[in-house]
Design an enzyme around this catalytic site. Sequence first.
Site, short mmCIF file in Angstrom:
data_model
loop_
_atom_site.label_atom_id
_atom_site.label_comp_id
_atom_site.label_asym_id
_atom_site.label_seq_id
_atom_site.Cartn_x
_atom_site.Cartn_y
_atom_site.Cartn_z
CB SER A 10 -5.07 -27.42 -6.11
OG SER A 10 -5.87 -27.46 -4.77
CG ASP A 59 -9.54 -32.53 5.08
OD1 ASP A 59 -9.04 -31.32 5.69
OD2 ASP A 59 -10.56 -32.86 5.22
CB VAL A 60 -4.94 -28.74 5.98
CG1 VAL A 60 -4.11 -28.61 4.76
CG2 VAL A 60 -6.20 -27.98 5.85
CG ASN A 85 -2.45 -20.41 -0.13
OD1 ASN A 85 -2.75 -19.11 -0.53
ND2 ASN A 85 -3.09 -21.48 -1.09
CB SER A 137 -8.07 -12.58 5.14
OG SER A 137 -8.99 -11.56 4.36
CE1 TYR A 150 -11.00 -16.68 4.67
CE2 TYR A 150 -11.30 -14.05 4.85
CZ TYR A 150 -10.55 -15.45 4.32
OH TYR A 150 -9.63 -15.21 3.25
CB ALA A 152 -12.62 -15.68 14.49
CE LYS A 154 -7.51 -16.75 5.75
NZ LYS A 154 -6.60 -17.64 5.26
P1 NDP Z 1 -9.10 -20.84 -3.55
O1 NDP Z 1 -10.23 -21.39 -3.29
O2 NDP Z 1 -8.81 -21.10 -5.18
O3 NDP Z 1 -8.00 -22.05 -3.13
C1 NDP Z 1 -8.11 -22.35 -1.62
C2 NDP Z 1 -7.25 -23.59 -1.40
O4 NDP Z 1 -7.27 -24.27 -0.22
C3 NDP Z 1 -7.48 -24.88 -2.68
O5 NDP Z 1 -6.22 -25.04 -3.00
C4 NDP Z 1 -8.22 -25.97 -1.76
O6 NDP Z 1 -7.73 -27.20 -2.20
C5 NDP Z 1 -7.32 -25.50 -0.43
N1 NDP Z 1 -8.23 -26.05 0.71
C6 NDP Z 1 -9.41 -25.96 1.32
N2 NDP Z 1 -9.64 -26.63 2.02
C7 NDP Z 1 -9.04 -27.53 2.21
C8 NDP Z 1 -8.87 -28.72 3.18
N3 NDP Z 1 -9.67 -28.91 4.01
N4 NDP Z 1 -7.51 -29.35 3.00
C9 NDP Z 1 -6.59 -29.22 2.39
N5 NDP Z 1 -6.79 -28.06 1.42
C10 NDP Z 1 -7.86 -27.22 1.32
O7 NDP Z 1 -8.76 -19.53 -2.83
P2 NDP Z 1 -7.74 -18.46 -2.94
O8 NDP Z 1 -6.46 -19.01 -3.87
O9 NDP Z 1 -8.40 -17.11 -3.16
O10 NDP Z 1 -7.41 -18.20 -1.47
C11 NDP Z 1 -6.25 -18.56 -1.05
C12 NDP Z 1 -5.65 -18.18 0.44
O11 NDP Z 1 -5.68 -16.76 0.29
C13 NDP Z 1 -7.04 -18.68 1.30
O12 NDP Z 1 -6.46 -18.83 2.62
C14 NDP Z 1 -7.78 -17.18 1.43
O13 NDP Z 1 -8.19 -17.26 2.62
C15 NDP Z 1 -6.68 -16.27 1.20
N6 NDP Z 1 -7.08 -15.09 1.10
C16 NDP Z 1 -7.99 -14.78 -0.30
C17 NDP Z 1 -8.21 -13.59 -1.11
C18 NDP Z 1 -9.07 -13.64 -2.33
O14 NDP Z 1 -9.37 -12.54 -2.71
N7 NDP Z 1 -8.71 -14.41 -3.03
C19 NDP Z 1 -8.41 -12.34 -0.01
C20 NDP Z 1 -7.67 -12.86 1.12
C21 NDP Z 1 -7.09 -13.85 1.68
P3 NDP Z 1 -8.41 -28.07 -3.01
O15 NDP Z 1 -9.39 -27.19 -4.23
O16 NDP Z 1 -7.42 -28.99 -3.70
O17 NDP Z 1 -9.55 -28.87 -2.39
#
Ligand code: NDP
Length: 239
Positions: A10, A59-60, A85, A137, A150, A152, A154
């Site tokens: 999402s 919820d993961v 992800n 990351s 964060y 730690a 990753k």
């Molecule tokens: P977003 O915030 O757009 O997406 C994060 C996603 O993680 C959402 O789909 C959210 O689900 C899901 N999520 C968060 N907490 C939970 C939970 N407890 N259970 C289930 N799902 C969860 O972030 P990005 O798309 O930017 O990031 C995606 C990945 O890439 C992450 O792991 C992030 O750390 C990593 N990353 C991102 C960078 C960036 O610059 N954007 C840089 C480096 C790494 P929902 O919204 O449905 O709750």
Amino acid sequence: MKNALVTGGSGGIGAAICRRLAADGCHVYIHAHRGLQAAQTLADAICADGGGAEVLAFDVTDPTAAAAVLAPLVEHQPIQILVNNAGIHDDAVFPGMRAEQWHRVIDVSVNGFFNVTQPLLMPMIRSRWGRIVNISSIAALTGNAGQVNYAAAKGALNSATKSLAREVASRGITVNAVAPGIIDTPMSESAFDAQEIARLVPMKRAGSPAEVADLIGFLASTQAAYITGQIISINGGMI
Ligand code: NDP
């Protein structure tokens, strides 16, 4: 047709990964937690383009909820491509970091990896083919002030990637991590403005979610069979 699961489908990067895997011919399980509507809109768009997609929600950090959704799914057919992800950041300089910020960020990335990967692994092993990609990351590679939790989380994911890769290599399963730099999503928008990006990134721009998804599409393909246990960073030259 291979089944693929993208946690956090999402979100910004997750949605691009889902689109890419669907375009490559996978049936994609788009996982969401709170963003159910965004995941459903994406599934509808993929299906309208002739692809296969459906939405899963849990919820993961909740092992019971994860197992309740995932175990029945793989009873008859394995999920052979898994992209871990889902992730959050909750930044604070270390002296001011609340215990809750520390635990929550680690819970989503590290325990989330365990809760989702474990129920899928034996069916994947029995099928003798699999691809696991963990989204890490650049913060885990360079460190980042204000992100001790964060980095730690990753970093732990990177180490888990390397160890699991060794466990399952002989079963046709690869396990890799992708470590993005600054990618153009709402998560990074709140942390970096254009000036900051120009200062930090030799390419003077943020990466796009589609560029990250293309790398993951390759790692999930048959062509990437000999790449495992690697942490591959995509960052416009930051390191
Ligand atoms: P977003 O915030 O757009 O997406 C994060 C996603 O993680 C959402 O789909 C959210 O689900 C899901 N999520 C968060 N907490 C939970 C939970 N407890 N259970 C289930 N799902 C969860 O972030 P990005 O798309 O930017 O990031 C995606 C990945 O890439 C992450 O792991 C992030 O750390 C990593 N990353 C991102 C960078 C960036 O610059 N954007 C840089 C480096 C790494 P929902 O919204 O449905 O709750």
